[in-house]
Design a protein around this motif. Structure first.
Motif, PDB file in Angstrom:
ATOM      1  N   GLY A   1       0.809  -1.208   0.000  1.00  0.00           N
ATOM      2  CA  GLY A   1       0.000   0.000   0.000  1.00  0.00           C
ATOM      3  C   GLY A   1       0.844   1.260   0.000  1.00  0.00           C
ATOM      4  O   GLY A   1       2.011   1.248   0.407  1.00  0.00           O
ATOM      5  N   SER A   2       0.274   2.336  -0.446  1.00  0.00           N
ATOM      6  CA  SER A   2       0.976   3.612  -0.488  1.00  0.00           C
ATOM      7  C   SER A   2       1.416   4.037   0.919  1.00  0.00           C
ATOM      8  O   SER A   2       0.598   4.088   1.842  1.00  0.00           O
ATOM      9  N   GLY A   3       2.702   4.289   1.097  1.00  0.00           N
ATOM     10  CA  GLY A   3       3.225   4.736   2.385  1.00  0.00           C
ATOM     11  C   GLY A   3       3.353   3.653   3.426  1.00  0.00           C
ATOM     12  O   GLY A   3       3.628   3.931   4.583  1.00  0.00           O
ATOM     13  N   SER A   4       3.162   2.389   3.060  1.00  0.00           N
ATOM     14  CA  SER A   4       3.223   1.301   4.031  1.00  0.00           C
ATOM     15  C   SER A   4       4.605   0.653   4.038  1.00  0.00           C
ATOM     16  O   SER A   4       5.439   0.897   3.167  1.00  0.00           O
ATOM     17  N   THR A   5       4.817  -0.190   5.052  1.00  0.00           N
ATOM     18  CA  THR A   5       6.063  -0.940   5.181  1.00  0.00           C
ATOM     19  C   THR A   5       5.755  -2.424   5.099  1.00  0.00           C
ATOM     20  O   THR A   5       4.785  -2.900   5.689  1.00  0.00           O
ATOM     21  N   ASP A   6       6.571  -3.153   4.376  1.00  0.00           N
ATOM     22  CA  ASP A   6       6.439  -4.605   4.282  1.00  0.00           C
ATOM     23  C   ASP A   6       6.882  -5.191   5.624  1.00  0.00           C
ATOM     24  O   ASP A   6       8.066  -5.157   5.960  1.00  0.00           O
ATOM     25  N   LEU A   7       5.944  -5.717   6.405  1.00  0.00           N
ATOM     26  CA  LEU A   7       6.279  -6.249   7.720  1.00  0.00           C
ATOM     27  C   LEU A   7       7.255  -7.418   7.639  1.00  0.00           C
ATOM     28  O   LEU A   7       8.040  -7.643   8.556  1.00  0.00           O
ATOM     29  N   LEU A   8       7.236  -8.162   6.547  1.00  0.00           N
ATOM     30  CA  LEU A   8       8.173  -9.274   6.404  1.00  0.00           C
ATOM     31  C   LEU A   8       9.617  -8.793   6.288  1.00  0.00           C
ATOM     32  O   LEU A   8      10.549  -9.547   6.532  1.00  0.00           O
ATOM     33  N   SER A   9       9.817  -7.525   5.942  1.00  0.00           N
ATOM     34  CA  SER A   9      11.187  -7.000   5.864  1.00  0.00           C
ATOM     35  C   SER A   9      11.821  -6.889   7.245  1.00  0.00           C
ATOM     36  O   SER A   9      13.035  -6.750   7.362  1.00  0.00           O
ATOM     37  N   ALA A  10      11.017  -6.990   8.294  1.00  0.00           N
ATOM     38  CA  ALA A  10      11.548  -6.990   9.659  1.00  0.00           C
ATOM     39  C   ALA A  10      11.846  -8.395  10.155  1.00  0.00           C
ATOM     40  O   ALA A  10      12.488  -8.565  11.184  1.00  0.00           O
ATOM     41  N   ALA A  11      11.424  -9.405   9.402  1.00  0.00           N
ATOM     42  CA  ALA A  11      11.555 -10.785   9.865  1.00  0.00           C
ATOM     43  C   ALA A  11      12.995 -11.275   9.891  1.00  0.00           C
ATOM     44  O   ALA A  11      13.417 -11.923  10.842  1.00  0.00           O
ATOM     45  N   THR A  12      13.743 -10.982   8.852  1.00  0.00           N
ATOM     46  CA  THR A  12      15.142 -11.428   8.789  1.00  0.00           C
ATOM     47  C   THR A  12      15.985 -10.336   8.151  1.00  0.00           C
ATOM     48  O   THR A  12      15.473  -9.499   7.406  1.00  0.00           O
ATOM     49  N   ALA A  13      17.276 -10.378   8.412  1.00  0.00           N
ATOM     50  CA  ALA A  13      18.183  -9.414   7.790  1.00  0.00           C
ATOM     51  C   ALA A  13      18.125  -9.542   6.275  1.00  0.00           C
ATOM     52  O   ALA A  13      18.104  -8.542   5.552  1.00  0.00           O
ATOM     53  N   GLY A  14      18.072 -10.774   5.766  1.00  0.00           N
ATOM     54  CA  GLY A  14      18.046 -11.001   4.325  1.00  0.00           C
ATOM     55  C   GLY A  14      16.812 -10.449   3.643  1.00  0.00           C
ATOM     56  O   GLY A  14      16.848 -10.139   2.454  1.00  0.00           O
ATOM     57  N   ALA A  15      15.706 -10.316   4.381  1.00  0.00           N
ATOM     58  CA  ALA A  15      14.469  -9.791   3.803  1.00  0.00           C
ATOM     59  C   ALA A  15      14.388  -8.276   3.903  1.00  0.00           C
ATOM     60  O   ALA A  15      13.505  -7.659   3.322  1.00  0.00           O
ATOM     61  N   SER A  16      15.312  -7.666   4.622  1.00  0.00           N
ATOM     62  CA  SER A  16      15.255  -6.220   4.846  1.00  0.00           C
ATOM     63  C   SER A  16      15.818  -5.446   3.658  1.00  0.00           C
ATOM     64  O   SER A  16      16.474  -6.002   2.789  1.00  0.00           O
TER      65      SER A  16
END
Length: 171
Positions: A84-99
């Protein structure tokens, strides 16, 4: 990701809950939200301290900072854009590799619990738009750190003296 102060305890029931704040330093336990964690995430009951501090690098995405009690380091994981516009992918917080950046960055050092038993992130209080960190030292003093986008080595200001030695938690 975070508009008002939010508490995110990891209770021993194995679930991770977000308690949205009301903007006045309170929250309603009945409005808590269960967070579904990605596969492979460590058990929330084993987490030591997590600080979802907001947008550290001022790119409009929520970033994650946590403290490693063994090393005393603060670690930073950069968030990626969500669907979504202005949102953050919560999965990017799951692992360093996903960030965003695919690696965690040392954000600070010397934050061992023996010297700094309490620390919590808050929205900025000095006007730079970067979230600040309030902490209680082992000497009982309360201070605020104004980190930069590069790390927690920014200006530190003592706020309250030893009369705060009895404080057990921020919230």
């Amino acid at each position: 990701m975070r508009r008002t102060p939010t508490s995110s305890p990891a209770p021993p029931d194995g679930n991770f809950w977000i308690y949205p704040g009301d903007g006045y330093g309170r929250f309603n336990v009945g409005k808590r939200v269960s967070v579904k964690l990605p596969a492979g995430v460590p058990d929330p009951a084993e987490w030591t301290q997590i600080m979802a501090v907001g947008d550290i690098d001022l790119d409009g995405k929520a970033d994650l900072v946590w403290r490693s009690p063994e090393s005393g380091k603060l670690w930073l994981r950069f968030g990626k854009p969500g669907a979504g516009s202005g949102s953050t992918d919560l999965l990017s917080a799951a692992t360093a590799g996903a960030s965003c950046g695919k690696t965690d960055v040392v954000y600070g050092a010397g934050w061992i619990p023996a010297n700094i038993p309490l620390a919590v992130s808050t929205p900025h209080v000095n006007g730079d738009r970067i979230p600040d960190i309030w902490a209680k030292g082992s000497n009982g003093y309360i201070w605020v750190s104004h980190p930069s986008s590069k790390g927690s080595g920014g200006a530190v200001q003592a706020v309250l003296g030893k009369e705060c030695s009895g404080i057990k938690a921020f919230g």
